[in-house]
Write an enzyme that holds these catalytic residues in place. Structure first.
Site, PDB file in Angstrom:
ATOM      1  N   ARG A 152     -46.187   6.278   6.112  1.00  0.00           N
ATOM      2  CA  ARG A 152     -45.643   7.402   6.872  1.00  0.00           C
ATOM      3  C   ARG A 152     -46.311   7.544   8.229  1.00  0.00           C
ATOM      4  O   ARG A 152     -45.780   8.199   9.121  1.00  0.00           O
ATOM      5  CB  ARG A 152     -45.774   8.678   6.038  1.00  0.00           C
ATOM      6  CG  ARG A 152     -44.906   9.826   6.502  1.00  0.00           C
ATOM      7  CD  ARG A 152     -44.419  10.735   5.370  1.00  0.00           C
ATOM      8  NE  ARG A 152     -45.391  11.002   4.349  1.00  0.00           N
ATOM      9  CZ  ARG A 152     -46.340  11.952   4.407  1.00  0.00           C
ATOM     10  NH1 ARG A 152     -46.441  12.713   5.488  1.00  0.00           N
ATOM     11  NH2 ARG A 152     -47.173  12.133   3.403  1.00  0.00           N
ATOM     12  N   ASP A 192     -29.135  10.660  26.003  1.00  0.00           N
ATOM     13  CA  ASP A 192     -28.635   9.842  24.892  1.00  0.00           C
ATOM     14  C   ASP A 192     -27.979   8.615  25.509  1.00  0.00           C
ATOM     15  O   ASP A 192     -26.932   8.703  26.138  1.00  0.00           O
ATOM     16  CB  ASP A 192     -27.639  10.647  24.060  1.00  0.00           C
ATOM     17  CG  ASP A 192     -27.231   9.921  22.781  1.00  0.00           C
ATOM     18  OD1 ASP A 192     -27.163   8.673  22.803  1.00  0.00           O
ATOM     19  OD2 ASP A 192     -26.940  10.600  21.780  1.00  0.00           O
ATOM     20  N   TYR A 227     -22.360  13.923  21.063  1.00  0.00           N
ATOM     21  CA  TYR A 227     -21.991  13.548  19.706  1.00  0.00           C
ATOM     22  C   TYR A 227     -21.859  14.816  18.865  1.00  0.00           C
ATOM     23  O   TYR A 227     -22.655  15.744  18.995  1.00  0.00           O
ATOM     24  CB  TYR A 227     -23.054  12.607  19.137  1.00  0.00           C
ATOM     25  CG  TYR A 227     -22.961  12.363  17.664  1.00  0.00           C
ATOM     26  CD1 TYR A 227     -21.766  11.950  17.081  1.00  0.00           C
ATOM     27  CD2 TYR A 227     -24.063  12.543  16.842  1.00  0.00           C
ATOM     28  CE1 TYR A 227     -21.683  11.727  15.716  1.00  0.00           C
ATOM     29  CE2 TYR A 227     -23.999  12.315  15.487  1.00  0.00           C
ATOM     30  CZ  TYR A 227     -22.790  11.919  14.924  1.00  0.00           C
ATOM     31  OH  TYR A 227     -22.718  11.701  13.578  1.00  0.00           O
ATOM     32  N   LYS A 232     -26.079   1.971  16.043  1.00  0.00           N
ATOM     33  CA  LYS A 232     -24.939   1.467  16.785  1.00  0.00           C
ATOM     34  C   LYS A 232     -25.256   0.104  17.416  1.00  0.00           C
ATOM     35  O   LYS A 232     -25.425  -0.875  16.723  1.00  0.00           O
ATOM     36  CB  LYS A 232     -24.520   2.510  17.826  1.00  0.00           C
ATOM     37  CG  LYS A 232     -24.393   3.940  17.291  1.00  0.00           C
ATOM     38  CD  LYS A 232     -23.535   4.072  16.060  1.00  0.00           C
ATOM     39  CE  LYS A 232     -23.132   5.502  15.710  1.00  0.00           C
ATOM     40  NZ  LYS A 232     -24.207   6.419  15.313  1.00  0.00           N
TER      41      LYS A 232
END
Length: 400
Positions: A81, A200, A135, A225
């Site tokens: 982590r 973004d 988005y 993507k």
């Protein structure tokens, strides 16, 4: 795998950027510069969740240091982590491609955005200025205030006036999802003053634009993507300076939004072909945009000035007939894969946005969003032409 050298390499790789290399070269070699010295060619995958250490006093000191600054611990990893050597390779490579000092990867693009909002909120800066469209889930996260944030929506010209003492972030997406609207990033960054601008960059990728060079402090990707590029990995990443990267690592450690090492490996592999994929798909997309703009069944075509593999278009008739009519093109959400996808934003990706806000941002009920892949352009056009056959003909379309 030599975990220590991989962790150190996450820094060495960024220092190498002082000697500029072409984007195509960086895409292939960034994050891999140390492999030959280890007698390796392909990057290894480190699947360990924990790492042994017989010096618990040293471990305590390293954990204290991480708690203070969020810097990656020196030496071998501590726990999955806190960081992972395979993921660190991807982070190094993405930072090099975006031209930033650091990058921090997450389990998804939304996890990455959430970490940014939490990091700023922890400093008492809960207010966000944002430009639509974004988005759909990003819009919803801000509008619903799910993380305790407050949003002011504005157009680019109104950003400076919308800033408040507690503004922690300005958020834009360019080209925007799904209308492909573009903003002048340099002008927006100037309007932000001392407030960090987050761009973004999912649609453009560093192949088409590098927002950090235009004044953005933070660059966000849904790495699911184009960075992954094959529709088989979920991930997000933020490219930024090392100070903010430290805060993001602390949020990632506390919230657990970590990227799996296998996903990190797939993303690093995806980056090696990113320039080739984006440029090839962009050439096909530009050709399809031109043909759609000349088609009387299409009311309007949206295609960015900077190019890219995304095309949006509005039909005169029922857009659902187009979705139902494609055979080669896949009717599915998401984008950036090697195969072409098409979807109806008002029904899927932006359904969660209030209908009035959605339409006000230019997301009409007749808008279709297409992510162009690597198929032959004639095969794609044949499929689109067939799907448009049942759509009511109308006036000649215009590109925008």
């Amino acid at each position: 795998m030599d975990s220590a050298s991989a962790s150190t390499h996450a820094y060495d790789g960024v220092r190498l950027s002082a000697t500029p290399r072409a984007l195509a070269t960086e895409a292939v070699h960034a994050g891999r510069d140390d492999l030959a010295r280890q007698g390796l060619h392909a990057p290894p995958i480190d699947l360990s969740t924990t790492y042994p250490s017989y010096d618990s006093r040293a471990e305590a000191a390293r954990i204290d240091a991480f708690a203070t600054t969020g810097a990656e611990p020196d030496g071998p990893p501590v726990y999955g982590r806190l960081g992972n050597p395979t993921v660190a390779r991807f982070e190094t490579a993405l930072a090099r491609l975006e031209g930033t000092r650091s990058a921090v990867a997450f389990a998804s693009g939304m996890a990455a955005l959430s970490a940014v909002l939490l990091a700023r909120a922890s400093m008492g800066l809960r207010h966000v200025v944002a430009v639509r469209p974004l988005y759909g889930c990003s819009d919803h996260l801000l509008t619903a205030g799910l993380l305790g944030s407050e949003v002011t929506w504005t157009d680019p010209a109104g950003i400076e006036e919308a800033l408040r003492p507690d503004t922690g972030l300005v958020l834009v997406e360019s080209p925007a999802n799904p209308t492909l609207a573009e903003v002048d990033l340099r002008a927006v960054a100037h309007a932000c003053g001392s407030v960090p601008l987050l761009v973004d960059n999912t649609f453009a990728t560093p192949v088409l634009q590098r927002p950090a060079e235009q004044g953005a402090r933070l660059v966000l990707h849904s790495a699911t993507k184009y960075l992954g590029g094959h529709g088989d990995v979920l991930a997000g990443v933020v490219a930024c300076d090392e100070e903010f990267a430290g805060r993001l690592r602390q949020v990632r450690f506390a919230t657990g939004g970590v990227l799996h090492p296998l996903a990190g490996y797939l993303l690093l592999r995806g980056l090696s072909t990113l320039p080739v994929r984006v440029r090839a798909a962009s050439a096909t997309a530009a050709e399809l945009a031109g043909r759609l703009a000349a088609d009387p069944r299409v009311a309007r075509v949206h295609y960015p000035r900077i190019g890219g593999a995304m095309v949006a278009f509005e039909v005169h008739g029922d857009p659902h007939e187009v979705i139902a009519g494609v055979r080669l093109i896949t009717p599915a959400v998401s984008l950036g894969s090697v195969d072409t996808l098409i979807q109806h934003p008002a029904s899927i990706s932006h359904r969660i946005v209030d209908a009035e806000d959605r339409r006000g941002a230019g997301v009409s009920d007749r808008l279709l969003r297409m992510s162009v892949g690597l198929e032959d352009v004639e095969d794609l056009w044949h499929d689109l032409d067939g799907a448009l056959t049942g759509v009511t003909a109308g006036a000649r379309g215009t590109a925008s």
